[in-house]
Design a protein around this motif. Structure first.
Motif, PDB file in Angstrom:
ATOM      1  N   PRO A 243      -0.308  -2.670 -14.204  1.00  0.00           N
ATOM      2  CA  PRO A 243      -1.062  -3.763 -13.557  1.00  0.00           C
ATOM      3  C   PRO A 243      -1.646  -3.354 -12.209  1.00  0.00           C
ATOM      4  O   PRO A 243      -0.975  -2.740 -11.375  1.00  0.00           O
ATOM      5  N   ALA A 244      -2.919  -3.700 -12.009  1.00  0.00           N
ATOM      6  CA  ALA A 244      -3.575  -3.493 -10.719  1.00  0.00           C
ATOM      7  C   ALA A 244      -3.423  -4.745  -9.876  1.00  0.00           C
ATOM      8  O   ALA A 244      -3.280  -5.852 -10.399  1.00  0.00           O
ATOM      9  N   ASP A 245      -3.434  -4.571  -8.565  1.00  0.00           N
ATOM     10  CA  ASP A 245      -3.430  -5.733  -7.682  1.00  0.00           C
ATOM     11  C   ASP A 245      -4.775  -6.447  -7.771  1.00  0.00           C
ATOM     12  O   ASP A 245      -5.822  -5.809  -7.945  1.00  0.00           O
ATOM     13  N   GLU A 246      -4.756  -7.757  -7.643  1.00  0.00           N
ATOM     14  CA  GLU A 246      -5.979  -8.541  -7.732  1.00  0.00           C
ATOM     15  C   GLU A 246      -7.034  -8.059  -6.735  1.00  0.00           C
ATOM     16  O   GLU A 246      -8.230  -8.045  -7.036  1.00  0.00           O
ATOM     17  N   ALA A 247      -6.591  -7.614  -5.567  1.00  0.00           N
ATOM     18  CA  ALA A 247      -7.523  -7.151  -4.538  1.00  0.00           C
ATOM     19  C   ALA A 247      -8.280  -5.900  -4.964  1.00  0.00           C
ATOM     20  O   ALA A 247      -9.352  -5.610  -4.425  1.00  0.00           O
ATOM     21  N   ALA A 248      -7.733  -5.146  -5.941  1.00  0.00           N
ATOM     22  CA  ALA A 248      -8.386  -3.917  -6.401  1.00  0.00           C
ATOM     23  C   ALA A 248      -9.426  -4.177  -7.488  1.00  0.00           C
ATOM     24  O   ALA A 248     -10.151  -3.255  -7.886  1.00  0.00           O
ATOM     25  N   LEU A 249      -9.498  -5.414  -7.982  1.00  0.00           N
ATOM     26  CA  LEU A 249     -10.435  -5.749  -9.047  1.00  0.00           C
ATOM     27  C   LEU A 249     -11.807  -6.064  -8.468  1.00  0.00           C
ATOM     28  O   LEU A 249     -11.912  -6.520  -7.333  1.00  0.00           O
ATOM     29  N   CYS A 352     -23.738  -5.963 -24.236  1.00  0.00           N
ATOM     30  CA  CYS A 352     -22.855  -6.200 -23.097  1.00  0.00           C
ATOM     31  C   CYS A 352     -22.034  -7.450 -23.383  1.00  0.00           C
ATOM     32  O   CYS A 352     -22.599  -8.535 -23.542  1.00  0.00           O
ATOM     33  N   SER A 353     -20.722  -7.290 -23.442  1.00  0.00           N
ATOM     34  CA  SER A 353     -19.863  -8.375 -23.926  1.00  0.00           C
ATOM     35  C   SER A 353     -18.794  -8.763 -22.923  1.00  0.00           C
ATOM     36  O   SER A 353     -18.161  -7.911 -22.287  1.00  0.00           O
ATOM     37  N   ASP A 354     -18.591 -10.076 -22.818  1.00  0.00           N
ATOM     38  CA  ASP A 354     -17.480 -10.663 -22.079  1.00  0.00           C
ATOM     39  C   ASP A 354     -16.407 -11.012 -23.103  1.00  0.00           C
ATOM     40  O   ASP A 354     -16.620 -11.859 -23.972  1.00  0.00           O
ATOM     41  N   CYS A 355     -15.246 -10.359 -22.993  1.00  0.00           N
ATOM     42  CA  CYS A 355     -14.158 -10.593 -23.948  1.00  0.00           C
ATOM     43  C   CYS A 355     -13.092 -11.536 -23.399  1.00  0.00           C
ATOM     44  O   CYS A 355     -12.092 -11.786 -24.080  1.00  0.00           O
ATOM     45  N   GLY A 356     -13.298 -12.049 -22.180  1.00  0.00           N
ATOM     46  CA  GLY A 356     -12.267 -12.890 -21.593  1.00  0.00           C
ATOM     47  C   GLY A 356     -10.943 -12.144 -21.563  1.00  0.00           C
ATOM     48  O   GLY A 356     -10.903 -10.934 -21.312  1.00  0.00           O
ATOM     49  N   ASP A 357      -9.833 -12.850 -21.829  1.00  0.00           N
ATOM     50  CA  ASP A 357      -8.525 -12.177 -21.851  1.00  0.00           C
ATOM     51  C   ASP A 357      -8.090 -11.805 -23.261  1.00  0.00           C
ATOM     52  O   ASP A 357      -6.923 -11.478 -23.507  1.00  0.00           O
ATOM     53  N   PHE A 358      -9.032 -11.838 -24.218  1.00  0.00           N
ATOM     54  CA  PHE A 358      -8.725 -11.595 -25.630  1.00  0.00           C
ATOM     55  C   PHE A 358      -8.166 -10.189 -25.847  1.00  0.00           C
ATOM     56  O   PHE A 358      -7.108 -10.008 -26.460  1.00  0.00           O
ATOM     57  N   GLN A 359      -8.877  -9.151 -25.365  1.00  0.00           N
ATOM     58  CA  GLN A 359      -8.387  -7.779 -25.518  1.00  0.00           C
ATOM     59  C   GLN A 359      -7.147  -7.544 -24.661  1.00  0.00           C
ATOM     60  O   GLN A 359      -6.239  -6.811 -25.056  1.00  0.00           O
ATOM     61  N   ALA A 360      -7.111  -8.166 -23.496  1.00  0.00           N
ATOM     62  CA  ALA A 360      -5.983  -7.966 -22.584  1.00  0.00           C
ATOM     63  C   ALA A 360      -4.674  -8.413 -23.221  1.00  0.00           C
ATOM     64  O   ALA A 360      -3.629  -7.771 -23.041  1.00  0.00           O
ATOM     65  N   ARG A 361      -4.704  -9.513 -23.973  1.00  0.00           N
ATOM     66  CA  ARG A 361      -3.488  -9.987 -24.624  1.00  0.00           C
ATOM     67  C   ARG A 361      -3.082  -9.051 -25.764  1.00  0.00           C
ATOM     68  O   ARG A 361      -1.882  -8.900 -26.037  1.00  0.00           O
ATOM     69  N   ARG A 362      -4.035  -8.442 -26.430  1.00  0.00           N
ATOM     70  CA  ARG A 362      -3.726  -7.495 -27.504  1.00  0.00           C
ATOM     71  C   ARG A 362      -3.163  -6.198 -26.953  1.00  0.00           C
ATOM     72  O   ARG A 362      -2.221  -5.618 -27.501  1.00  0.00           O
ATOM     73  N   ALA A 363      -3.785  -5.698 -25.880  1.00  0.00           N
ATOM     74  CA  ALA A 363      -3.461  -4.362 -25.367  1.00  0.00           C
ATOM     75  C   ALA A 363      -2.449  -4.373 -24.236  1.00  0.00           C
ATOM     76  O   ALA A 363      -1.988  -3.312 -23.820  1.00  0.00           O
ATOM     77  N   GLY A 364      -2.102  -5.553 -23.706  1.00  0.00           N
ATOM     78  CA  GLY A 364      -1.144  -5.613 -22.609  1.00  0.00           C
ATOM     79  C   GLY A 364      -1.754  -5.245 -21.271  1.00  0.00           C
ATOM     80  O   GLY A 364      -1.140  -4.549 -20.465  1.00  0.00           O
ATOM     81  N   ILE A 365      -2.982  -5.720 -21.006  1.00  0.00           N
ATOM     82  CA  ILE A 365      -3.664  -5.421 -19.751  1.00  0.00           C
ATOM     83  C   ILE A 365      -3.417  -6.578 -18.783  1.00  0.00           C
ATOM     84  O   ILE A 365      -3.824  -7.707 -19.037  1.00  0.00           O
ATOM     85  N   ARG A 366      -2.749  -6.292 -17.682  1.00  0.00           N
ATOM     86  CA  ARG A 366      -2.365  -7.319 -16.719  1.00  0.00           C
ATOM     87  C   ARG A 366      -2.838  -6.932 -15.318  1.00  0.00           C
ATOM     88  O   ARG A 366      -3.169  -5.790 -15.049  1.00  0.00           O
ATOM     89  N   TYR A 367      -2.850  -7.917 -14.439  1.00  0.00           N
ATOM     90  CA  TYR A 367      -3.032  -7.664 -13.013  1.00  0.00           C
ATOM     91  C   TYR A 367      -2.035  -8.509 -12.248  1.00  0.00           C
ATOM     92  O   TYR A 367      -1.490  -9.485 -12.781  1.00  0.00           O
ATOM     93  N   ARG A 374       2.257 -11.509 -12.756  1.00  0.00           N
ATOM     94  CA  ARG A 374       1.454 -10.717 -13.688  1.00  0.00           C
ATOM     95  C   ARG A 374       0.694 -11.656 -14.621  1.00  0.00           C
ATOM     96  O   ARG A 374       1.306 -12.507 -15.284  1.00  0.00           O
ATOM     97  N   ARG A 375      -0.611 -11.496 -14.676  1.00  0.00           N
ATOM     98  CA  ARG A 375      -1.457 -12.362 -15.505  1.00  0.00           C
ATOM     99  C   ARG A 375      -2.360 -11.503 -16.377  1.00  0.00           C
ATOM    100  O   ARG A 375      -2.743 -10.383 -15.979  1.00  0.00           O
ATOM    101  N   PRO A 376      -2.732 -11.990 -17.572  1.00  0.00           N
ATOM    102  CA  PRO A 376      -3.693 -11.239 -18.398  1.00  0.00           C
ATOM    103  C   PRO A 376      -5.028 -11.109 -17.664  1.00  0.00           C
ATOM    104  O   PRO A 376      -5.523 -12.083 -17.084  1.00  0.00           O
ATOM    105  N   ALA A 377      -5.588  -9.914 -17.687  1.00  0.00           N
ATOM    106  CA  ALA A 377      -6.889  -9.681 -17.073  1.00  0.00           C
ATOM    107  C   ALA A 377      -7.999 -10.059 -18.043  1.00  0.00           C
ATOM    108  O   ALA A 377      -7.740 -10.472 -19.178  1.00  0.00           O
TER     109      ALA A 377
END
Length: 432
Positions: A243-249, A352-367, A374-377
């Motif tokens: 997970p990255a810090d929100e400030a790094a996004l 160019c696609s916006d996937c919302g948190d759809f891929q993040a929930r599948r792959a475990g991508i958090r911030y 920790r929240r889904p990105a």
């Protein structure tokens, strides 16, 4: 992947949204699978508590357990193991259901199910030229001596291409130009990533399980790996579980890779030239941000993709895809289409696609948010650009009356020439 609780909470609203994709959500089946998981987890927790209690309350120095107590403990351990196995089974069944449900399209995108239902947003680049008789890029490339589809067919079969001489140099120049543009101007970090990835990696971005027939699979011994269809797959999964810090996004990643696509179900479409190949080079952009920023980041991403076409001096347009033609993992997609005079049509050169948190929930991508939670990105991706289709556009839009092709000024430092001449020659100076 969806949060099952959110889907069930939405209920009829989720059904309505997915119906725009012609997808029928099985809400009763989903509720039953969720109930089974909840019941299985409750049973497991109850048995674990009983097992723990069975060994509690013994004072130091007290006599050991009786045979009956030992037998009860053995029985409880076996029941806990069986309950753990049941939890794994029902969770796997629920996950399998969720993995096959596409993302919910945003309400702002149009209805429809084909490219004919896309809505044009704007046009860019120079005006479409009328001073040269249009020709197809396959014919131009063959006449210039830089494109050899017959040789590629002998090597690998249909839907492969060989570019040679100035054509190969142009491909290499485009990759370098695009990477420099995105790293030096648009703030992306360049990566060199594997071209072979695991089933879990493909599942994380939504290629599996739904699109397995479109992928090239390999095996060596007991190892199963897939050739990537786009650098989106390794780039997006690369930021998982750290997970990255929100400030790094936002995070901004780019890579140039070959892409491998079986193109199942598309035979007979774009068989001429280099528009739809099984192997092609592409520069990919991936952005990771908070869910609240995703929609705005999509506009940023589209701007970066159209930067490429503006610099190359190519005529193009931007369209928003309808719900039924939006990709499985996306909730909204802009297609950027370049003008191809030889086909008298705009053809997609970037999605160019916006996937919302759809891929993040599948792959475990958090911030980590400001409170440390920790929240889904949210993830976004786009082509910027596919090299083959860009070469096709450069040949068709840069064609001159004498059969030569003039390249844009921005590529000259990378190619060393401005003109491709009939017969495969090149020239740097302006032609008369």
């Amino acid at each position: 992947m969806h949060d099952v609780r959110e889907l069930l909470k939405l209920g009829a609203e989720a059904e309505r949204k997915l119906a725009r994709r012609r997808y029928t959500l099985d809400l009763p089946g989903l509720r039953e699978a969720h109930r089974r998981r909840s019941d299985s987890l409750a049973t497991l927790e109850r048995l674990r508590a009983e097992l723990k209690k069975s060994g509690a309350g013994r004072r130091a120095g007290a006599e050991g357990p009786t045979e009956a107590e030992r037998e009860r403990a053995r029985s409880l351990r076996e029941r806990v193991q069986a309950a753990e196995a049941d939890v794994r089974t029902v969770e796997a069944a629920l996950r399998e259901q969720l993995l096959r449900i596409p993302n919910l399209p945003l309400d702002e995108i149009p209805d429809g199910h084909s490219e004919k239902d896309a809505v044009e947003v704007r046009r860019g680049g120079p005006p479409i030229r009328k001073d040269v008789e249009p020709r197809h890029h396959a014919e131009i490339g063959t006449d210039l001596g830089i494109l050899d589809t017959e040789g590629a067919s002998r090597l690998s079969g249909a839907r492969f291409a060989v570019l040679k001489g100035p054509g190969a140099r142009l491909e290499r120049a485009l990759v370098s130009f695009l990477l420099d543009l995105h790293t030096q101007r648009n703030g992306y970090t360049e990566y060199s990533v594997p071209h072979l990835v695991t089933r879990d990696t493909m599942t994380g971005t939504g290629q599996l399980p739904k699109f397995e027939e479109d992928l090239f699979a390999t095996s060596a011994g007991d190892r199963e790996l897939f050739l990537i269809p786009t650098a989106e797959v390794p780039l997006t999964n690369l930021v998982a579980r750290d997970p990255a810090d929100e400030a790094a996004l936002p995070l901004a990643l780019t890579a140039a890779t070959p892409c491998y696509r079986a193109e199942a179900g598309s035979y007979g479409r774009d068989t001429r030239g280099i528009l739809r190949l099984h192997q092609f080079e592409k520069v990919e952009l991936v952005r990771v941000c908070t869910p609240e920023r995703a929609r705005a980041e999509l506009e940023v991403l589209v701007g970066h993709a159209t930067d490429c076409l503006e610099e190359l001096g190519l005529s193009y347009r931007v369209v928003v895809l309808p719900a039924g033609d939006t990709g499985f993992s996306a909730r909204m997609t802009y297609d950027i289409e370049v003008w191809l005079p030889g086909s008298d049509a705009y053809r997609e050169v970037s999605s160019c696609s916006d996937c919302g948190d759809f891929q993040a929930r599948r792959a475990g991508i958090r911030y980590r948010d400001a409170a440390g939670r920790r929240r889904p990105a949210a993830t976004l991706n786009g082509s910027a650009l596919p090299v083959g289709r860009t070469v096709a556009a450069l040949l068709e839009q840069g064609l001159q009356p004498d059969g030569s092709v003039r390249l844009p000024e921005c590529l000259v430092p990378y190619t060393g020439f401005r003109w491709i001449l009939p017969g495969g020659g090149t020239a740097l100076t302006t032609r008369g």
